[in-house]
Design a protein around this motif. Structure first.
Motif, PDB file in Angstrom:
ATOM      1  N   ILE A  15       0.576  22.711 -48.215  1.00 50.12           N
ATOM      2  CA  ILE A  15       1.931  23.176 -48.542  1.00 50.12           C
ATOM      3  C   ILE A  15       2.411  22.529 -49.835  1.00 50.12           C
ATOM      4  N   GLY A  16       2.106  21.251 -50.013  1.00 48.14           N
ATOM      5  CA  GLY A  16       2.489  20.550 -51.240  1.00 48.14           C
ATOM      6  C   GLY A  16       1.840  21.164 -52.480  1.00 48.14           C
ATOM      7  N   VAL A  17       0.549  21.481 -52.402  1.00 50.40           N
ATOM      8  CA  VAL A  17      -0.157  22.101 -53.533  1.00 50.40           C
ATOM      9  C   VAL A  17       0.451  23.468 -53.854  1.00 50.40           C
ATOM     10  N   ILE A  18       0.749  24.237 -52.835  1.00 46.48           N
ATOM     11  CA  ILE A  18       1.370  25.552 -53.044  1.00 46.48           C
ATOM     12  C   ILE A  18       2.744  25.395 -53.684  1.00 46.48           C
ATOM     13  N   ALA A  19       3.526  24.427 -53.242  1.00 46.44           N
ATOM     14  CA  ALA A  19       4.869  24.203 -53.798  1.00 46.44           C
ATOM     15  C   ALA A  19       4.802  23.803 -55.269  1.00 46.44           C
ATOM     16  N   VAL A  20       3.871  22.918 -55.617  1.00 42.19           N
ATOM     17  CA  VAL A  20       3.740  22.483 -57.016  1.00 42.19           C
ATOM     18  C   VAL A  20       3.288  23.654 -57.891  1.00 42.19           C
ATOM     19  N   THR A  21       2.329  24.408 -57.421  1.00 43.01           N
ATOM     20  CA  THR A  21       1.843  25.565 -58.178  1.00 43.01           C
ATOM     21  C   THR A  21       2.965  26.581 -58.391  1.00 43.01           C
ATOM     22  N   THR A  22       3.742  26.839 -57.372  1.00 42.29           N
ATOM     23  CA  THR A  22       4.871  27.766 -57.491  1.00 42.29           C
ATOM     24  C   THR A  22       5.923  27.222 -58.435  1.00 42.29           C
ATOM     25  N   GLY A  23       6.203  25.944 -58.326  1.00 41.40           N
ATOM     26  CA  GLY A  23       7.206  25.316 -59.194  1.00 41.40           C
ATOM     27  C   GLY A  23       6.845  25.395 -60.666  1.00 41.40           C
ATOM     28  N   VAL A  24       5.577  25.353 -60.975  1.00 44.02           N
ATOM     29  CA  VAL A  24       5.123  25.450 -62.363  1.00 44.02           C
ATOM     30  C   VAL A  24       5.046  26.915 -62.803  1.00 44.02           C
TER      31      VAL A  24
END
Length: 160
Positions: A15-24
């Motif tokens: 979930i953290g990796v998905i959130a960072v990717t989306t945030g960028v």
């Protein structure tokens, strides 16, 4: 029988990796969208200007033709205020783009020479700009995207 499943740490990490990717990705996509709007507005404005010039040269409806740049309206008449509203054609400018510079360009009959010359500046909400130049001989040209340049005011500070 032992079941295989994801641990809580693995799930949170995913979930953290998905959130960072989306945030960028979202700001990059928005910037891409704004630049696309700027390119589209520039091309539509040039298309409207060329159409007005060709219609004036051809003597279509035995009238002059012009473009009201701030709203992207191709009009028939000597000026926007004296136009024939029934002949208006819209070349919509996206809401993310503001227009400054020449507000109207009208072309003479037969020669297609513009009544007003100068620059039409299209600016996106992120500060990127494109400039369309209308020259005295009727040639239309545009610049590439010009991004804003931010200066570092700390370097200019002479107070010691």
């Amino acid at each position: 029988m032992k079941r295989k499943s994801f641990t809580a740490i693995e799930t949170l990490l995913t979930i953290g990796v998905i959130a960072v990717t989306t945030g960028v990705s979202i700001p990059m996509y928005r910037n891409f969208q704004i630049r696309t709007d700027l390119d589209l507005a520039t091309e539509q404005t040039i298309q409207a200007l060329r159409s007005a010039q060709v219609r004036s040269q051809a003597g279509e409806e035995d009238a002059q033709w012009g473009v009201w740049t701030s709203d992207g309206i191709l009009f028939q008449g000597e000026t926007y205020s004296l136009r024939n509203p029934d002949a208006d054609e819209e070349y919509p400018i996206p809401s993310t783009i503001s227009v400054s510079g020449l507000s109207q360009v009208t072309f003479s009959r037969v020669d297609g020479v513009p009544q007003y010359v100068g620059d039409i500046i299209l600016e996106a909400i992120n500060g990127d700009q494109r400039t369309i130049t209308v020259s005295a001989d009727g040639v239309l040209s545009s610049t590439g995207i010009e991004s804003p340049v931010f200066s570092d005011d700390d370097d200019d500070d002479d107070s010691g």
